[in-house]
Design a protein around this motif. Structure first.
Motif, PDB file in Angstrom:
ATOM      1  N   ARG A 138       3.901   2.231  -4.393  1.00 39.21           N
ATOM      2  CA  ARG A 138       3.510   3.483  -5.035  1.00 39.21           C
ATOM      3  C   ARG A 138       4.725   4.220  -5.588  1.00 39.21           C
ATOM      4  O   ARG A 138       4.613   4.999  -6.539  1.00 39.21           O
ATOM      5  CB  ARG A 138       2.793   4.389  -4.030  1.00 39.21           C
ATOM      6  CG  ARG A 138       1.477   3.855  -3.532  1.00 39.21           C
ATOM      7  CD  ARG A 138       0.958   4.696  -2.382  1.00 39.21           C
ATOM      8  NE  ARG A 138       0.729   6.083  -2.774  1.00 39.21           N
ATOM      9  CZ  ARG A 138      -0.416   6.558  -3.217  1.00 39.21           C
ATOM     10  NH1 ARG A 138      -1.463   5.750  -3.337  1.00 39.21           N
ATOM     11  NH2 ARG A 138      -0.550   7.820  -3.545  1.00 39.21           N
ATOM     12  N   PRO A 144       0.333  -1.940  -8.922  1.00 40.60           N
ATOM     13  CA  PRO A 144      -0.847  -1.913  -8.039  1.00 40.60           C
ATOM     14  C   PRO A 144      -0.717  -2.933  -6.914  1.00 40.60           C
ATOM     15  O   PRO A 144      -0.021  -3.947  -7.048  1.00 40.60           O
ATOM     16  CB  PRO A 144      -1.992  -2.277  -8.984  1.00 40.60           C
ATOM     17  CG  PRO A 144      -1.347  -3.033 -10.106  1.00 40.60           C
ATOM     18  CD  PRO A 144       0.014  -2.421 -10.281  1.00 40.60           C
ATOM     19  N   ARG A 189       0.801  -1.231   0.000  1.00 39.80           N
ATOM     20  CA  ARG A 189       0.000   0.000   0.000  1.00 39.80           C
ATOM     21  C   ARG A 189       0.834   1.281   0.000  1.00 39.80           C
ATOM     22  O   ARG A 189       0.297   2.350  -0.313  1.00 39.80           O
ATOM     23  CB  ARG A 189      -0.952  -0.002   1.194  1.00 39.80           C
ATOM     24  CG  ARG A 189      -1.972  -1.139   1.122  1.00 39.80           C
ATOM     25  CD  ARG A 189      -3.081  -0.944   2.121  1.00 39.80           C
ATOM     26  NE  ARG A 189      -3.799   0.312   1.898  1.00 39.80           N
ATOM     27  CZ  ARG A 189      -4.712   0.788   2.737  1.00 39.80           C
ATOM     28  NH1 ARG A 189      -5.010   0.122   3.845  1.00 39.80           N
ATOM     29  NH2 ARG A 189      -5.334   1.929   2.477  1.00 39.80           N
TER      30      ARG A 189
END
Length: 230
Positions: free
Chosen positions: A122, A132, A118
């Motif tokens: 990125r 992703p 998460r």
């Protein structure tokens, strides 16, 4: 003054920042994105992991457990009752056991996969593993958070702090890993009141304030992360 190579959401780095904060030690932070594998950083720690502590007159000190032992050896005795590693052998074994539980088992099963999927991904290029988040990895990690939280709750019900009567490395390690995923809203606090109450106590300490000021652009912090009275 110490220099710490870290990432703001690296749970191990957060643990060491809490330790240094509890001892009131001056610290200069250098953010390191380990997936970039900078040559200068690899020269400090060929394993390419954070944290790495730089202390004048010493070689680079890599890894949370080694840094924690170094800090105890150099500052523990002067801390008196505030020492984060107890003096008796039996108590030290329990603190080290729990410290390893969170820095190894919890990290592998919960905090590292959630932070990697998460947050880290990125900023990673595709060549470095970016992309992703993987739903199956996150789903498994969230299930693991639940049983770890239950264990923390059991410890908190039977002791004043996780390893005994007073704050130790065990509490700071657990709180550091939880804080990284609490930012993401991935800790089901409503499922264990004892764990929640213990975490609220640790989170209210002055050493925690710099961590709570960490924000990630594009990823807002959860309500429980910013609310001391959650």
């Amino acid at each position: 003054m110490y220099t710490l190579y870290h990432h703001p959401f690296c749970p191990h780095s957060r643990f060491i920042r809490l330790v240094l904060g509890e001892y009131g030690l001056d610290l200069r932070l250098v953010e390191e994105r380990v997936w970039e594998r900078r040559e200068a950083f690899l020269a400090l720690n060929p394993a390419a992991t954070t944290p790495v502590l730089i202390a004048e007159g010493f070689p680079p000190i890599p890894g949370a457990p080694i840094i924690a032992e170094y800090i105890d050896e150099t500052h523990g005795l002067d801390a008196g009752e505030r020492r984060l590693l107890p003096t008796s052998s039996a108590e030290r074994v329990e603190v080290r056991r729990l410290m390893a539980w969170f820095n190894e088992k919890f990290f592998e099963e919960a905090s590292n996969p959630l932070v990697t999927e998460r947050i880290y991904k990125r900023f990673m290029s595709e060549d470095n593993g970016g992309g992703p988040p993987a739903p199956d990895i996150m789903r498994a990690a969230k299930v693991n958070v639940r049983y770890h939280l239950s264990y923390i709750g059991w410890l908190a019900k039977t002791r004043n702090y996780l390893a005994g009567d007073r704050l130790t490395y065990a509490d700071l390690a657990a709180a550091a890993h939880l804080s990284a995923i609490d930012y993401l809203g991935d800790v089901p606090w409503s499922e264990d009141d004892a764990a929640k109450s213990w975490y609220a106590r640790v989170k209210s300490r002055p050493s925690f304030r710099p961590l709570l000021s960490e924000w990630l652009a594009g990823v807002p912090a959860s309500r429980t992360y910013v609310d001391l009275d959650f």
